[in-house]
Design an enzyme around this catalytic site. Structure first.
Site, PDB file in Angstrom:
ATOM      1  CG  PHE A 127      -0.399   0.581   2.454  1.00  0.00           C
ATOM      2  CD1 PHE A 127       0.477  -0.131   3.243  1.00  0.00           C
ATOM      3  CD2 PHE A 127      -0.743   1.864   2.839  1.00  0.00           C
ATOM      4  CE1 PHE A 127       1.004   0.427   4.397  1.00  0.00           C
ATOM      5  CE2 PHE A 127      -0.233   2.424   3.994  1.00  0.00           C
ATOM      6  CZ  PHE A 127       0.649   1.702   4.776  1.00  0.00           C
ATOM      7  CE  LYS A 128       5.290   1.330   4.652  1.00  0.00           C
ATOM      8  NZ  LYS A 128       4.668   0.039   5.021  1.00  0.00           N
ATOM      9  CG  ASP A 129       3.773   0.911  -4.648  1.00  0.00           C
ATOM     10  OD1 ASP A 129       4.933   1.321  -4.484  1.00  0.00           O
ATOM     11  OD2 ASP A 129       3.494  -0.264  -4.954  1.00  0.00           O
TER      12      ASP A 129
END
Ligand SMILES: *Cc1c(COP(=O)(O)O)cnc(C)c1O
Length: 485
Positions: A127-129
């Site tokens: 999810f960091k993208d």
């Protein structure tokens, strides 16, 4: 609080948004200054001086809109006049155009009243993208305005490094150096950092642990002459722009399931308290959220604080969800600032006590923390059981982080009929060893990443030595600056 923009290109009522430090002793800054500064000079974290809100009809209007358009509308009141709205929208379109699913963050139903919000369709499958892709574009824009370059140095235990390198590989103004512990990240995680070929991004293996890497980064920031000469900047989870960029998917998911007319519950796999803080911000902005549930693995500092009112560090234990193997949830400070009625003195006292004695009492914040959040710690056995049950029940494969979220949702009582959403923070193929141990199978990488395991890697291995690492950063920055002339 008024709306900051009316519609389309009408931006005349857009104002600068001011940010203040949770420790009350640093200067107020604008959005772009906060973006480039990271930590405040008094050691605190920046929060907006006032919280913007969205009217129910504005929230309702998000239904069916492309993700990038919702992102621009949700973020605009935090960005203010720093960036005009068409430019913000263009950045969001570019950032989210790189995702492998047209919905960017699709919802998948896994049970009668339970959904998984898939946040892993970006280039590094976590999810960091979602935040990092936008952050890179925001930083380039802010640096271009100031005719400046910056150098990002960071340490990673796995996911953050890859997301940063992927996000900044097309940047014209930022050099990235990421330190990772040699031999201690998975093959997939390492290859995501070491296969990009652009000259401005560097992954460096350090002969040491993640804590050693972090200590090296800290030492570089603490050398003020080096920090200024290299224009060091950070993209770790305390960066405010990352939090804001994560607020979008709470709106997108809740609206898809009936908000603002129906309240939903979110269970959020939590480490640094960044992702779940974004959920709290969405609620503060007016999104009806029935319950926000903190999902931890066996590193349970937040569930313990929730139950006892005492925030107390213990040593980190290794689990199948390594991105949540954390003892200090840095962004919790932002929530405590709000829960204490913005009492900067309380925050200074609590953070001082944490450094001195590894614990502090939530005191005036304990009651509100209990009311506003649920908190559940999932054991390794719980995680394995949840993965096996979901696979048998609906054929859906949860990664171990997401499995902690499902356990937390299952242990939370919701009103009959209220939808429950688990945030899925990683694709199961990112943790093949843990998945094989639990299910007997290694999940395949999505086809768009098929060359990852054969592409050529490029990375130096350095001793755990500050002078060696600083020398590498200086050479990398000099080479990039020469190339950019
Ligand atoms: C970073 C990460 C988390 C924790 O997110 P926080 O914002 O630090 O709470 C959870 N799952 C995965 C896969 C991550 O990479």
């Amino acid at each position: 609080m008024g709306r900051f923009f009316v519609s389309g290109a009408t931006t005349q009522d857009s104002k600068p948004v001011t940010y203040i430090s949770t420790r009350g002793e640093a200067a107020s800054l604008t959005f772009e200054d906060v973006l480039l500064a990271g930590l405040a000079r008094d050691g605190g974290l920046y929060v907006p001086e006032t919280w913007p809100t969205l009217a129910p009809d504005t929230i309702a209007s998000f239904a069916g809109k492309p993700f990038a358009e919702v992102a621009a509308e949700v973020m605009a009141p935090f960005v203010g006049s720093s960036i005009d709205k068409p430019t913000l929208l263009a950045m969001a379109r570019e950032a989210y155009g790189r995702f492998g699913h047209p919905a960017v963050t699709p919802l998948v139903q896994i049970d009668r009243n339970r959904w998984v919000l898939e946040l892993f369709h970006g280039p590094t499958l976590a999810f960091k993208d979602v935040a990092m892709q936008l952050l890179a574009r925001l930083m380039d824009h802010a640096l271009a305005k100031r005719s400046r370059r910056a150098t990002i140095v960071g340490a990673t235990s796995g996911d953050t490094g890859g997301a940063a390198i992927e996000a900044f590989r097309s940047s014209k103004r930022v050099d990235v150096v990421i330190l990772f512990p040699d031999g201690r990240v998975s093959d997939v995680q390492r290859r995501m950092m070491t296969t990009p070929t652009e000259a401005n991004v560097h992954a460096v293996a350090v002969k040491g642990t993640f804590d050693d890497c972090q200590a090296l980064v800290k030492a570089m920031f603490n050398d003020h002459a080096f920090r200024d000469r290299m224009s060091l900047s950070g993209v770790n989870s305390i960066n405010w722009a990352r939090i804001v960029a994560q607020v979008t998917y709470y709106f997108v998911a809740a609206v898809a399931l009936g908000a603002p007319h129906r309240a939903v519950t979110f269970a959020v796999p939590t480490g640094n308290f960044g992702d779940i803080l974004a959920g709290w911000v969405a609620k503060r902005m007016g999104l009806p959220i029935a319950r926000l549930v903190i999902a931890s693995n066996e590193n349970d500092i937040l569930p313990r604080a929730h139950a006892t009112g005492v925030y107390e560090m213990r040593s980190v234990v290794e689990t199948s969800s390594p991105s949540m193997d954390i003892q200090i949830s840095s962004n919790f400070e932002r929530y405590l600032f709000e829960a204490s009625g913005r009492d900067a003195g309380f925050i200074r006292g609590a953070m001082g006590a944490l450094v001195q004695g590894r614990r502090f009492e939530l005191g005036p914040c304990a009651g509100r923390f209990k009311d506003e959040f649920g908190a559940v710690s999932a054991s390794e056995a719980d995680v394995a059981d949840a993965i096996r049950r979901a696979k048998a029940g609906s054929g859906y494969l949860l990664d171990p982080h997401t499995a902690c979220g499902l356990v937390a949702l299952e242990r939370t009582t919701t009103q009959a009929g209220d939808p429950g959403i688990v945030l899925s923070t990683a694709h199961p193929a990112k943790f093949p060893d843990a998945m094989e141990r639990i299910t007997g199978e290694r999940p395949p990488l999505p086809p768009r990443l098929s060359s990852l395991l054969v592409d050529r890697e490029r990375f130096p291995v350095l001793e755990n030595d500050l002078a060696a690492v600083k020398g590498f950063v200086e050479d990398a920055v000099r080479a990039a600056a020469a190339g950019a002339q």
